[in-house]
Design a protein around this motif. Structure first.
Motif, short mmCIF file in Angstrom:
data_model
loop_
_atom_site.label_atom_id
_atom_site.label_comp_id
_atom_site.label_asym_id
_atom_site.label_seq_id
_atom_site.Cartn_x
_atom_site.Cartn_y
_atom_site.Cartn_z
N TRP A 276 0.81 -1.23 0.09
CA TRP A 276 0.00 -0.12 -0.05
C TRP A 276 0.92 1.24 0.01
O TRP A 276 2.13 1.16 0.14
CB TRP A 276 -0.95 0.07 1.20
N VAL A 277 0.40 2.43 -0.19
CA VAL A 277 1.09 3.56 -0.27
C VAL A 277 0.32 4.59 0.57
O VAL A 277 -0.97 4.67 0.62
CB VAL A 277 1.15 4.28 -1.97
N SER A 278 1.18 5.35 1.24
CA SER A 278 0.65 6.34 2.26
C SER A 278 1.28 7.80 1.58
O SER A 278 2.24 7.74 1.02
CB SER A 278 0.96 5.99 3.57
N SER A 279 0.27 8.60 2.27
CA SER A 279 1.01 10.17 2.09
C SER A 279 0.91 11.06 3.12
O SER A 279 -0.30 11.33 3.48
CB SER A 279 0.26 10.56 0.60
N GLU A 280 1.86 11.83 3.35
CA GLU A 280 1.84 12.55 4.57
C GLU A 280 0.78 13.99 4.24
O GLU A 280 0.10 14.62 5.11
CB GLU A 280 3.17 13.20 5.03
N ASP A 281 0.73 14.39 3.10
CA ASP A 281 -0.22 15.49 2.56
C ASP A 281 -1.69 15.24 2.59
O ASP A 281 -2.19 15.75 1.78
CB ASP A 281 0.61 16.15 1.70
N ASN A 282 -1.90 13.81 2.87
CA ASN A 282 -3.46 13.39 2.42
C ASN A 282 -3.72 13.42 1.21
O ASN A 282 -4.69 13.54 0.72
CB ASN A 282 -4.32 14.25 3.16
N ASP A 283 -2.71 13.54 0.18
CA ASP A 283 -3.12 13.10 -1.32
C ASP A 283 -3.33 11.93 -1.42
O ASP A 283 -2.33 10.84 -1.52
CB ASP A 283 -1.93 13.57 -1.99
N HIS A 284 -4.63 11.23 -1.73
CA HIS A 284 -4.94 9.91 -1.91
C HIS A 284 -5.08 9.37 -3.24
O HIS A 284 -5.85 8.70 -3.74
CB HIS A 284 -6.16 9.63 -1.05
N SER A 285 -4.21 9.83 -4.11
CA SER A 285 -4.02 9.64 -5.61
C SER A 285 -4.01 8.24 -5.60
O SER A 285 -3.30 7.68 -5.13
CB SER A 285 -3.28 10.45 -6.12
N GLU A 286 -4.82 7.45 -6.47
CA GLU A 286 -4.60 5.88 -6.53
C GLU A 286 -3.40 5.67 -7.53
O GLU A 286 -2.99 4.56 -7.74
CB GLU A 286 -5.76 5.58 -7.25
N LEU A 287 -2.96 6.61 -8.30
CA LEU A 287 -1.67 6.36 -9.27
C LEU A 287 -0.43 6.00 -8.70
O LEU A 287 -0.08 4.70 -9.11
CB LEU A 287 -1.35 7.66 -10.09
#
Length: 585
Positions: A276-287
């Motif tokens: 899975w991929v996480s992002s600190e800036d809450n960018d939940h792009s699926e790409l």
């Protein structure tokens, strides 16, 4: 960050996080009840995909952990528990097996009945009362008066629904009082303490929930954290108290992992890889996640998404990644799991920035690059692993190889040495020197031995193994050009020996070549000239003053033999230019 805390963070980021106390299970059928507990019908909840019926994935009360005893689930379960239907194991069709399954089903149904009579004895909800009345009156033989949907038996999972709610899609386990009873159950038994994951005080989970979907594990699931022997306990603590984790954390990490095992996984040999991929800036792009999935080989090779295709092209061609792929602080999380008796073994855990992950993957692609390529430019790992296995079957991949190789690719370390020996053994055994196997050998030589391995045909390379591989390919070409296809070619007979002990066979191969080239010269003079030029060019680079055919080649030189053979063989069958076609006449 630890595995559990990463899974908890991923759960907290979900927009559709499942309700506390539930798990996602495959449900095949609903027992539709009237308010008095009588059965109205059985509603098929499955969907048909053109080939088979697929059960509906549904959030139901958390599945219990089962061993050998009777342990019913709350308001749902297999037909053996809910209805007393026999649930024989697959393939067991003997009379004795069916009778044994029928006896067990009666015992399980009785346990389901007693559990719900006790738990629902003071309920006031009309749906719960209907279930209470049902379990109090239903007898397994009553099923003879009803028609079950085709293919549904005691192994299928059932839920309950009121007849008045069928059109709304509501089920008894979703009713408010049912949820209250679920969350309040067994609260008095929990110990309060500091959670090792969060550091906060909370109710400690005694038994962690099962993880389902790991390849090779039991259908009922297995645990990552468990204590099944007094030798693993200390200071008088039992079960979950030895590694105190709060109920909230256990629910979140197990729910998230079970969810990922249905959506974000790929099986590599004996290892199930979850990502899975996480992002600190809450960018939940699926790409980013789609890109990660495609790299690991869990997406269809025919990629329709243009942005994803562009991202993969950029990775493959060492270009700049499109800016919209990675949000600020995007990180990848990759977990390798394998079954190990009653628990799950963590083969590897990788947590890294997406940029570093891509950099390691690019390095792997560069290691693997060989020309000419055949098939997908980036073969999935599972397809490459099959090249190391007997009969090309995944079940024959060497233990731990899949996990160790995946980890080395993703964190940029040396490839496992067992990969080297596995590929060489398969080539010697079946003689298949194909694009994928040669790519693997090139990668191993490049990273583990710091060898300069040519990507395409290198007519100046002086490595003994490479030259002998080229020479063997030319001899094979001469045989095919002289006599056509034969039942047993020189490759079938001599490749294994030629690549490991060249002195034993190359002199006789040279004698055979002389006969073949003489025949070709009579029939196709131009082709004979080209083949003789190839032999002369190779022999000139070899040591004329010394013995060009050594007694034995090392593993590294055997790998170079395969690379040289592949390059020369590919040249022999490359599309011909107009000039070459004329000379061939």
């Amino acid at each position: 960050m630890t595995i559990i805390s990463s899974l908890v963070d991923a759960f907290d980021a979900l927009e559709d996080a499942p309700r506390e106390g539930t798990s996602i299970e495959k449900i095949a059928c609903a027992i539709v009840l009237d308010t008095d507990g009588s059965v109205v019908s059985f509603e098929d909840l499955r969907t048909f995909n053109g080939k088979t019926h697929l059960s509906r994935k549904m959030a139901v009360p958390q599945a219990v952990k089962r061993s050998n005893g009777v342990a019913p689930n709350y308001l749902w379960d297999k037909g053996a528990y809910t209805l007393g239907l026999p649930a024989p194991k697959a393939g067991e069709t003997s009379t004795a097996a069916i009778e044994k399954a029928a006896k067990l089903a009666l015992k399980q149904h009785e346990g389901f009945k007693e559990y719900h009579l006790d738990r629902l004895n003071s309920c006031s909800d009309v749906g719960l009362k209907a279930v209470l009345a049902f379990v109090g009156s239903w007898k397994p033989e009553d099923i003879e008066g009803y028609q079950l949907p085709d293919g549904i038996d005691g192994n299928a999972n059932f839920v309950f629904a009121l007849h008045s709610d069928v059109g709304c899609g509501d089920f008894v386990h979703d009713r408010a009082e049912a949820i209250d009873l679920l969350l309040s159950a067994d609260r008095e038994e929990a110990t309060v303490g500091a959670c090792l994951v969060t550091g906060k005080a909370g109710r400690i989970q005694r038994l962690h929930h099962a993880i389902k979907g790991v390849h090779g594990s039991a259908p009922s699931g297995a645990n990552i954290v468990s204590y099944n022997d007094d030798a693993y306990c200390s200071y008088g603590r039992k079960q979950g108290d030895n590694a105190p984790v709060s109920e909230d954390v256990v629910y979140k990490y197990t729910s998230m992992l079970n969810r990922l095992l249905t959506t974000n996984k790929v099986v590599l040999g004996d290892t199930t890889v979850v990502y899975w991929v996480s992002s600190e800036d809450n960018d939940h792009s699926e790409l980013p996640e789609m890109t990660l999935a495609a790299i690991l080989g869990s997406r269809d090779s025919e990629i329709e998404d243009k942005k994803l295709a562009a991202a993969l092209e950029a990775i493959r061609d060492f270009g700049e990644l499109p800016k919209n792929i990675v949000g600020t602080g995007s990180r990848v999380h990759i977990l390798g799991l394998a079954p190990n008796k009653s628990r799950l073994s963590v083969r590897f855990w990788i947590e890294d920035s997406f940029d570093d992950f891509v950099a390691n993957y690019r390095r792997y692609l560069n290691d693997m690059r060989i020309l000419p390529s055949q098939g997908p430019s980036m073969p999935p790992l599972w397809a490459l692993l099959k090249e190391t296995a007997v009969l090309g079957e995944t079940k024959n991949v060497a233990p731990n190889l899949a996990g160790n190789w995946t980890k080395s690719i993703l964190d940029g370390t040396r490839y496992p040495q067992t990969l080297f020996s596995s590929v060489l053994i398969r080539i010697r055994a079946d003689g298949a020197v194909n694009f994928r196997r040669v790519s693997i050998l090139k990668a191993l030589l490049s990273r583990n031995y710091n060898k300069e391995v040519p990507v395409g045909l290198d007519t100046t390379n002086t490595n003994k193994g490479y030259l002998l591989g080229r020479l063997f390919a030319v001899y094979e070409n001469a045989q095919e050009s002289a006599v056509g296809k034969v039942n047993s070619s020189i490759k079938d007979k001599f490749y294994s020996t030629a690549s490991s002990q060249p002195q034993r066979v190359f002199r006789s191969l040279s004698d055979g070549f002389a006969k073949h080239i003489s025949k070709i010269r009579r029939d196709r003079f131009g082709l004979a000239v080209h083949i003789e030029k190839d032999v002369s060019q190779i022999m000139e680079i070899m040591s004329p003053s010394g013995d060009p055919f050594p007694v034995r080649l090392s593993d590294e030189e055997q790998a170079m033999f395969s690379v040289g053979y592949y390059h020369q063989r590919s040249k022999n069958f490359a599309p011909k230019t107009t000039e070459n076609k004329e000379n061939d006449q």
